[in-house]
Design an enzyme around this catalytic site. Structure first.
Site, PDB file in Angstrom:
ATOM      1  N   HIS A 215      15.092  12.349  12.930  1.00  0.00           N
ATOM      2  CA  HIS A 215      13.897  12.400  13.783  1.00  0.00           C
ATOM      3  C   HIS A 215      12.988  11.199  13.527  1.00  0.00           C
ATOM      4  CE1 HIS A 215      11.743  15.087  10.592  1.00  0.00           C
ATOM      5  NE2 HIS A 215      11.466  13.834  10.382  1.00  0.00           N
ATOM      6  N   HIS A 216      13.300  10.413  12.483  1.00  0.00           N
ATOM      7  CA  HIS A 216      12.586   9.148  12.290  1.00  0.00           C
ATOM      8  C   HIS A 216      13.186   8.040  13.146  1.00  0.00           C
ATOM      9  CE1 HIS A 216      10.328  10.584   8.739  1.00  0.00           C
ATOM     10  NE2 HIS A 216      11.381  11.342   8.553  1.00  0.00           N
TER      11      HIS A 216
ATOM     12  N   HIS B 155       0.845  -1.200   0.000  1.00  0.00           N
ATOM     13  CA  HIS B 155       0.000   0.000   0.000  1.00  0.00           C
ATOM     14  C   HIS B 155       0.880   1.249   0.000  1.00  0.00           C
ATOM     15  CE1 HIS B 155      -2.876   3.052   1.249  1.00  0.00           C
ATOM     16  NE2 HIS B 155      -2.177   3.272   2.335  1.00  0.00           N
TER      17      HIS B 155
ATOM     18  N   LYS C  32       3.744  29.765   5.068  1.00  0.00           N
ATOM     19  CA  LYS C  32       2.877  29.401   3.955  1.00  0.00           C
ATOM     20  C   LYS C  32       1.412  29.393   4.373  1.00  0.00           C
ATOM     21  CE  LYS C  32       5.864  26.809   1.001  1.00  0.00           C
ATOM     22  NZ  LYS C  32       5.336  27.495  -0.180  1.00  0.00           N
TER      23      LYS C  32
ATOM     24  N   GLU D 107      12.087  13.036   0.699  1.00  0.00           N
ATOM     25  CA  GLU D 107      10.999  12.427  -0.069  1.00  0.00           C
ATOM     26  C   GLU D 107       9.632  12.905   0.415  1.00  0.00           C
ATOM     27  OE1 GLU D 107      10.667  10.584  -2.697  1.00  0.00           O
ATOM     28  OE2 GLU D 107       8.624   9.832  -2.492  1.00  0.00           O
TER      29      GLU D 107
ATOM     30  N   TRP E 292       7.601  -0.396   3.947  1.00  0.00           N
ATOM     31  CA  TRP E 292       8.149   0.283   2.760  1.00  0.00           C
ATOM     32  C   TRP E 292       9.548   0.819   3.015  1.00  0.00           C
ATOM     33  CZ3 TRP E 292       9.387   5.486   1.457  1.00  0.00           C
ATOM     34  CH2 TRP E 292       9.224   6.399   2.495  1.00  0.00           C
TER      35      TRP E 292
ATOM     36  N   SER F 166      -1.366  27.238  -3.906  1.00  0.00           N
ATOM     37  CA  SER F 166      -1.017  28.648  -4.097  1.00  0.00           C
ATOM     38  C   SER F 166      -1.505  29.181  -5.441  1.00  0.00           C
ATOM     39  CB  SER F 166       0.504  28.841  -4.008  1.00  0.00           C
ATOM     40  OG  SER F 166       0.971  28.327  -2.792  1.00  0.00           O
TER      41      SER F 166
ATOM     42  N   SER G 260      13.171   6.761 -13.492  1.00  0.00           N
ATOM     43  CA  SER G 260      12.056   7.505 -14.079  1.00  0.00           C
ATOM     44  C   SER G 260      11.938   8.892 -13.455  1.00  0.00           C
ATOM     45  CB  SER G 260      10.757   6.725 -13.895  1.00  0.00           C
ATOM     46  OG  SER G 260       9.647   7.559 -14.101  1.00  0.00           O
ATOM     47  N   SER G 261      11.966   8.953 -12.118  1.00  0.00           N
ATOM     48  CA  SER G 261      11.751  10.288 -11.542  1.00  0.00           C
ATOM     49  C   SER G 261      12.975  11.178 -11.700  1.00  0.00           C
ATOM     50  CB  SER G 261      11.268  10.254 -10.092  1.00  0.00           C
ATOM     51  OG  SER G 261      11.763   9.190  -9.406  1.00  0.00           O
TER      52      SER G 261
ATOM     53  N   ASP H 191       6.994  23.062 -25.376  1.00  0.00           N
ATOM     54  CA  ASP H 191       6.929  21.682 -24.879  1.00  0.00           C
ATOM     55  C   ASP H 191       7.961  21.563 -23.775  1.00  0.00           C
ATOM     56  OD1 ASP H 191       6.843  18.773 -24.613  1.00  0.00           O
ATOM     57  OD2 ASP H 191       5.859  18.785 -26.571  1.00  0.00           O
TER      58      ASP H 191
ATOM     59  N   HIS I  68      13.440  11.605   4.273  1.00  0.00           N
ATOM     60  CA  HIS I  68      12.810  12.842   4.716  1.00  0.00           C
ATOM     61  C   HIS I  68      12.622  13.841   3.585  1.00  0.00           C
ATOM     62  CE1 HIS I  68      10.555  14.874   7.599  1.00  0.00           C
ATOM     63  NE2 HIS I  68      11.038  15.984   7.088  1.00  0.00           N
TER      64      HIS I  68
ATOM     65  N   THR J  86       6.830  26.618   7.100  1.00  0.00           N
ATOM     66  CA  THR J  86       5.521  26.033   6.808  1.00  0.00           C
ATOM     67  C   THR J  86       4.423  26.944   7.346  1.00  0.00           C
ATOM     68  OG1 THR J  86       6.604  23.912   7.126  1.00  0.00           O
ATOM     69  CG2 THR J  86       4.228  23.877   6.846  1.00  0.00           C
TER      70      THR J  86
ATOM     71  N   ARG K  15       1.565   0.267  15.202  1.00  0.00           N
ATOM     72  CA  ARG K  15       1.221   0.191  13.788  1.00  0.00           C
ATOM     73  C   ARG K  15       1.725  -1.120  13.189  1.00  0.00           C
ATOM     74  NH1 ARG K  15       5.738   4.058  10.959  1.00  0.00           N
ATOM     75  NH2 ARG K  15       4.629   3.422   9.095  1.00  0.00           N
TER      76      ARG K  15
ATOM     77  N   TYR L 280       8.925  15.733   1.537  1.00  0.00           N
ATOM     78  CA  TYR L 280       8.698  17.082   0.993  1.00  0.00           C
ATOM     79  C   TYR L 280       8.499  17.037  -0.515  1.00  0.00           C
ATOM     80  CZ  TYR L 280       9.524  18.539   5.642  1.00  0.00           C
ATOM     81  OH  TYR L 280       9.390  18.667   6.984  1.00  0.00           O
TER      82      TYR L 280
END
Lengths: 528, 178
Positions: A305-306, A80, A334, A258, A145, A271, A172-173, A109, A256, A331, A453, A260
């Site tokens: 922090h993870h 998932h 924003k 990722e 994951w 925005s 790809s990315s 293009d 981390h 943040t 979890r 963002y």
């Protein structure tokens, strides 16, 4: 959609329509075609990842083991996450970038159209490789994951498929990001200075840099896993002098930034939309740009922090705690800017605006629980509980996914020349918002009470909140069928949209017809 | 190359730079491995201990004023079948003076097995001052079927160990090597 495009360009000899037949989609180098491919692909993957989530919630409806065995449950949680992150959300944002960036900056293009085709067509193969692990010996990856060793090394035949799928998705990315950066740096229309670029372009510009800097680190980490398992290296094996905790450091150095990568384009979308429906200029444009850049920079120095509970020294815990809390500042800038944009605006509440306001409120809830998790001493209690699940689902579902839906409603009339059904759109918004809160809000409570979890069974005191959460999950899942129906209905039979579409909308994309010609801005527009 | 226009050339140089970024970051991922080791060695994080020669250890001045309690613990990783325990679980030492103790290991399998033990010292701030002259963990230890053995470790606690440290734990985890 394609009939519309052809019809439109017929009168103009300089423009060529798309090729005929299905080969068009395989060989296309047109940014609009590729954008559409990305978006449809991501919608399909969103439903596949959603079905996996529903398997999880169905099992968790009651305590005890009812529907699936624990091994398969673990495969579902792992798959998932992988499907939603790498196959649904990231391609959705890349699809939006493909469609919107050229027509927002006045480019004909993307800078590298052939590589663009490759970036997309790698994805179906990577996704088939990843999804087919469900049918191989030993089942799909089930170690989460995050792929922590030594657990992930116990994966069966799926292991190399997982690694190579991650490699392909990374390639790809990275190609997509290089394309986006090259387009933004080299193909802006005259007068489109950096500080005049729409915020969606800005946020993607920064996101693309995050991607090319961090995806290779993930690729390196999973390659080390691969050689640890098959080629007797000991990067993460303590017996050979390695250290499994080092994987966590390398993984989260990617992981981390990722998160963002998954939220900055959402900031850009919101925005764009809020000023349109508030009929005011975006409040604090340049502070938005600097805040985005600050968040991107900070994302590289907060990874541990993870890992507060792995046994870091106190000085490191303090550093990562304060650095993490610092992210709340840009943040917050924003969020206050969005609110100030709406302040005293002539607001109307069409579906894209509803999703955007929902984004601002619910993303902020997720931001606050993130601040709680940033506090090292309390994180020792929250770590690996449902509180964390509630936190990141608040920022990713009513956060990132709501922004993609807002974008789809906002730009669909431009893409297709057809309006969606406003009544149904609003109904979809309210159903999604109500159910997403029923789904995730109770998870805060069970998490604070200590429910771990990634567990298929739980203590009976968590039963009621889990049942509520599962009802929310099925309600949310069904509401998304409505989303697919609204989109398809609009494409096939929506009423004609005007070129301007939204009366408060500003920007180059609205100067084009709806739908835009197959080749737009062949002559560069001048931006004043 | 000379027939390229200016924008084409600038695009080419931009792309070269952009493709270099992921290549360098892939390398950086691997660079984190030695950096991590160096970082742990310097800070003593991760409980990494140092090795010291006997000649150097004999030059240390023994501090008989101070007594430090050393605790020994043993763990067995998931694979293999072992008995593994310290001969004595607590020892009181003076900084600067070498001591030797043993760990007992028995291979319970009816086949030859190779083991590798990995040490870890807590607290972290003591790890940098805990040095070993001789240790069964320096090399792989081969065991014949059902063999049992006492394995020695000779260590010295440096005289510069911080004042507040009064107990040091030396933990070994025994891994079965395939």
């Amino acid at each position: 959609m394609n009939a519309q495009a052809v019809e439109h360009v017929d009168h103009d000899d300089h423009h060529h329509g798309p090729a005929k037949g299905w080969m068009r989609w395989l060989t296309t180098t047109n940014h609009k075609d590729i954008g559409s491919l990305y978006l449809w692909f991501s919608l399909i993957m969103f439903f596949i990842g959603g079905i996996m989530a529903l398997v999880i919630r169905a099992e968790l409806f009651q305590p005890g083991l009812q529907l699936v065995d624990p091994g398969f449950f673990n495969q579902m949680t792992t798959m998932h996450a992988l499907v939603m992150i790498f196959l649904a959300l990231m391609p959705a944002f890349v699809g939006l970038a493909n469609w919107m960036i050229p027509i927002m900056i006045g480019a004909p293009d993307m800078a590298l159209p052939r590589m663009n085709n490759w970036s997309f067509w790698i994805l179906p193969f990577a996704s088939i490789m990843l999804l087919s692990t469900l049918f191989v010996d030993g089942g799909a990856p089930a170690g989460g994951w995050t792929m922590y060793p030594p657990l992930v090394l116990q994966t069966g035949a799926a292991f190399p498929m997982l690694i190579f799928a991650v490699h392909l998705l990374g390639i790809s990315s990275i190609m997509g990001s290089i394309n986006i950066i090259a387009t933004i740096m080299n193909m802006r229309a005259p007068g489109m200075t950096y500080m005049k670029m729409p915020l969606f372009v800005w946020t993607w510009f920064i996101t693309a840099y995050l991607l090319i800097a961090t995806m290779p680190v993930l690729a390196g980490a999973v390659t080390m896993l691969l050689t640890d398992k098959y080629f007797a290296t000991s990067f993460f094996s303590a017996a050979g002098g390695g250290d499994p905790v080092m994987f966590q450091h390398i993984f989260w150095f990617f992981g981390h930034p990722e998160v963002y990568i998954l939220i900055l384009p959402a900031f850009g979308i919101v925005s764009q939309i809020i000023p349109t429906f508030a009929r005011k200029q975006l409040f604090g444009y340049s502070s938005m740009v600097y805040a985005t850049a600050s968040i991107a920079f900070l994302s590289f120095i907060v990874w541990a922090h993870h890992m507060f509970t792995v046994g870091l020294p106190v000085s490191a815990e303090l550093f990562f705690m304060f650095a993490t809390m610092l992210i709340a500042v840009p943040t917050g800038v924003k969020v206050f800017n969005w609110v100030s944009t709406m302040w005293k605006g002539s607001m109307t509440f069409e579906t894209p605006m509803l999703f955007s306001i929902g984004f601002v409120i619910m993303f902020t809830i997720g931001g606050f629980s993130g601040l709680m998790l940033a506090l090292t001493p309390v994180d020792f209690q929250y770590h690996d509980t449902y509180f964390v699940v509630a936190h990141f689902h608040y920022v990713l579902v009513p956060g990132a996914i709501f922004s993609v839906m807002a974008a789809a409603y906002y730009w669909l009339p431009k893409w297709t020349g057809h309006m969606y059904d406003e009544k149904l759109g609003k109904f979809h918004f309210w159903m999604s918002t109500i159910f997403v809160n029923i789904l995730f809000f109770p998870q805060h409570f069970v998490g604070l009470a200590g429910m771990p979890r990634r567990i298929p069974d739980y203590a009976v005191q968590f039963a009621d909140f889990n049942a509520i959460s599962s009802i929310g999950a099925f309600g949310f899942g069904l509401s998304q069928l409505l989303f697919a129906y609204i989109m398809i209905k609009a494409v096939r039979s929506g009423k004609k949209a005007t070129d301007q579409v939204w009366d408060g909308a500003e920007g180059l994309e609205w100067t084009l017809s709806s739908p835009p010609p197959y080749h737009s801005f062949s002559t560069q527009p001048i931006v004043k | 190359m000379s027939n390229q226009t200016q924008p084409q050339r600038s695009m080419r140089s931009l792309l070269t730079k952009l493709f270099l970024v992921p290549i360098m970051m892939f390398g950086f991922g691997y660079l984190m491995v030695p950096l991590y080791d160096i970082f742990c060695d310097v800070t003593g994080l991760n409980g990494k201990t140092g090795a010291i020669s006997e000649a150097k250890a004999s030059q240390m001045v023994v501090n008989t004023e101070r007594e430090i309690k050393i605790q020994f613990t043993s763990n067995i990783n998931q694979n293999g079948s072992w008995e593994f325990r310290p001969a004595q679980s607590i020892m009181t030492v003076h900084p600067g003076k070498p001591y030797t103790t043993t760990f007992y290991a028995r291979n319970k399998l009816n086949e030859a097995v190779t083991s590798q033990s990995i040490p870890s010292v807590t607290p972290n701030k003591a790890a940098a001052h805990f040095d070993k002259m001789e240790c069964f963990c320096f090399t792989e230890q081969k065991f014949a079927a059902l063999e049992e053995r006492e394995m020695p470790v000779t260590f010295v606690v440096g005289t510069a160990v911080p004042e507040e440290v009064d107990t040091i734990t030396l933990a070994y985890t025994l891994f079965t090597k395939k």
